[in-house]
Design an enzyme around this catalytic site. Structure first.
Site, PDB file in Angstrom:
ATOM      1  N   THR A 143       5.574  -1.562   2.034  1.00 24.39           N
ATOM      2  CA  THR A 143       5.453  -0.113   2.150  1.00 24.39           C
ATOM      3  C   THR A 143       4.401   0.247   3.193  1.00 24.39           C
ATOM      4  O   THR A 143       3.346  -0.372   3.266  1.00 24.39           O
ATOM      5  CB  THR A 143       5.075   0.509   0.791  1.00 24.39           C
ATOM      6  OG1 THR A 143       6.044   0.133  -0.183  1.00 24.39           O
ATOM      7  CG2 THR A 143       5.037   2.024   0.881  1.00 24.39           C
ATOM      8  N   LEU A 178      -0.506  -0.158  -2.349  1.00 16.24           N
ATOM      9  CA  LEU A 178       0.864   0.000  -1.875  1.00 16.24           C
ATOM     10  C   LEU A 178       1.505  -1.381  -1.822  1.00 16.24           C
ATOM     11  O   LEU A 178       0.814  -2.393  -1.641  1.00 16.24           O
ATOM     12  CB  LEU A 178       0.905   0.636  -0.482  1.00 16.24           C
ATOM     13  CG  LEU A 178       0.411   2.087  -0.342  1.00 16.24           C
ATOM     14  CD1 LEU A 178       0.405   2.490   1.127  1.00 16.24           C
ATOM     15  CD2 LEU A 178       1.275   3.034  -1.151  1.00 16.24           C
ATOM     16  N   ASP A 179       2.825  -1.429  -1.980  1.00 18.95           N
ATOM     17  CA  ASP A 179       3.527  -2.706  -1.866  1.00 18.95           C
ATOM     18  C   ASP A 179       3.367  -3.274  -0.461  1.00 18.95           C
ATOM     19  O   ASP A 179       3.132  -2.535   0.514  1.00 18.95           O
ATOM     20  CB  ASP A 179       5.023  -2.540  -2.170  1.00 18.95           C
ATOM     21  CG  ASP A 179       5.276  -2.238  -3.639  1.00 18.95           C
ATOM     22  OD1 ASP A 179       4.358  -2.465  -4.455  1.00 18.95           O
ATOM     23  OD2 ASP A 179       6.385  -1.785  -3.962  1.00 18.95           O
ATOM     24  N   LYS A 180       3.531  -4.564  -0.342  1.00 17.35           N
ATOM     25  CA  LYS A 180       3.409  -5.247   0.949  1.00 17.35           C
ATOM     26  C   LYS A 180       4.308  -4.621   2.010  1.00 17.35           C
ATOM     27  O   LYS A 180       3.905  -4.433   3.164  1.00 17.35           O
ATOM     28  CB  LYS A 180       3.760  -6.731   0.771  1.00 17.35           C
ATOM     29  CG  LYS A 180       3.815  -7.537   2.062  1.00 17.35           C
ATOM     30  CD  LYS A 180       4.253  -8.964   1.783  1.00 17.35           C
ATOM     31  CE  LYS A 180       4.441  -9.753   3.062  1.00 17.35           C
ATOM     32  NZ  LYS A 180       4.916 -11.146   2.801  1.00 17.35           N
TER      33      LYS A 180
END
Length: 359
Positions: A150, A146-148
């Site tokens: 998110t 997951l993105d930082k």
């Protein structure tokens, strides 16, 4: 004039010179007697001054305080000891069995390391495994990322074999992924499918940088407005996202999103450039040609009790709400993994009067 007698004869006593010398002697002794300022006293004074400055700078509005607290938490996660970070992740465990461990990923924590990153999820997986099991537990394995910025459902595997199995499920699109996001604007239509390839490009501006962007296979001819097929970009990846509006208010929408494919920043790009509705707090994809804070509508600022000059502090409102995958056995072969939205997400929904849909 006063006189003094010495062994060698008469010697004149000059009161002014004597008093000056005495004064210099007394001052010198005082300086010698004064204790030197110790390093810890100086450090304590600086800490007190910094604390006082921070108290003066604390915003009065509750939302601004929460935004600031979230930013500070993200910063603190990069400064804490790995053991402390592992404890934070352990507290966020929502499900576990013999094969997997599921955590509710916190905001601002990167999955992988990189320049300027001191702490990431990958680095503390061995510590987390020991906290969940025992000192001889094998390190956990990443199954996806997951993105930082998110939050939400993240699956970790207890063995390499389980990790390989889950990665294959993701690759063959057997995992149903449901995200929630707050967007600026209302998508039209309210429900649909975005199917536009995505490619990474360099943005030529006063501060050159790279972004993911759309690489459509069709465009409108400028002379007559007809749809024409264009040459496919070989570097572009196919990207498909389903979306549905759950609620709308205050020039914003609460969206349910289902990415069918898994291209980097796919949801953010499809919403911002495909539907013209960037995610609230997505300062990267709210503009193409520059890196600048997101511009918010007046009604949104009013509901959030936020000034446009402070909009840059708004966090990305993107949450991995649910993952469903075929990992169980028998009747319960399909496992549904759900993570509640973080407090800052819920607070924003309340401020914007976006009703939380019943689960």
């Amino acid at each position: 004039m006063a006189a003094a007698v010495s062994g060698r004869g008469l010697r004149l006593w000059r009161p002014a010179a004597a008093l000056g010398q005495a004064a210099r002697s007394v001052c010198g002794s005082r300086r010698a007697a004064a204790p030197a300022l110790r390093a810890e006293e100086l450090a304590e004074r600086l800490r007190a001054e910094k604390s006082e400055r921070e108290k003066r700078e604390i915003p009065k509005d509750p939302l601004q305080r929460r935004v600031r607290k979230l930013a500070m938490l993200s910063k603190q996660l990069q400064q804490v000891h790995p053991n402390v970070l592992a404890k934070v992740l352990r507290q966020g465990v929502v499900y576990q069995n013999d094969e997997i461990v599921v955590i509710n990923k916190p905001y601002g924590l990167p999955v992988h390391g990189g320049p300027g990153i001191k702490n990431c999820i990958t680095d503390v997986l061995p510590i987390l495994a020991k906290m969940l099991e025992n000192v001889r537990a094998e390190p956990l394995h990443l199954c996806h990322r997951l993105d930082k910025e998110t939050t939400g459902v993240m699956i970790l595997a207890r063995s390499k074999e389980a990790a390989d199995e889950i990665r294959l499920l993701f690759k063959t699109r057997q995992v149903e992924k449901i995200y929630w996001a707050i967007s600026l604007g209302d998508p039209d239509p309210a429900e649909g499918l975005v199917e536009i390839p995505i490619v990474e490009k360099e943005v030529q501006s006063h501060q050159p940088h790279y972004k993911m962007t759309l690489a459509p296979n069709y465009c409108l001819a400028p002379e007559d407005g007809k749809v024409v097929k264009i040459r496919k970009n070989r570097s572009a990846e196919s990207a498909v996202t389903r979306y549905r509006v759950l609620a709308s208010s205050s020039a914003c929408s609460l969206l349910e999103l289902q990415p069918i494919t898994g291209v980097k920043h796919q949801i953010r790009v499809h919403l911002a450039y495909g539907l013209g509705c960037p995610i609230l707090g997505d300062h990267k994809y709210s503009h193409w040609s520059k890196l600048a804070p997101q511009k918010l509508p007046e009604i949104t600022l009013k509901r959030l009790k936020l000034e446009q000059t402070k909009a840059r502090h708004l966090p990305l409102h993107l949450h991995a709400h649910r993952l469903s995958l075929p990992l169980g056995t028998g009747k319960d072969k399909q496992i549904d993994l759900v993570c509640k939205t973080p407090d800052f997400f819920k607070s924003t929904m309340m401020k914007l009067k976006l009703e939380i849909p019943e689960a």
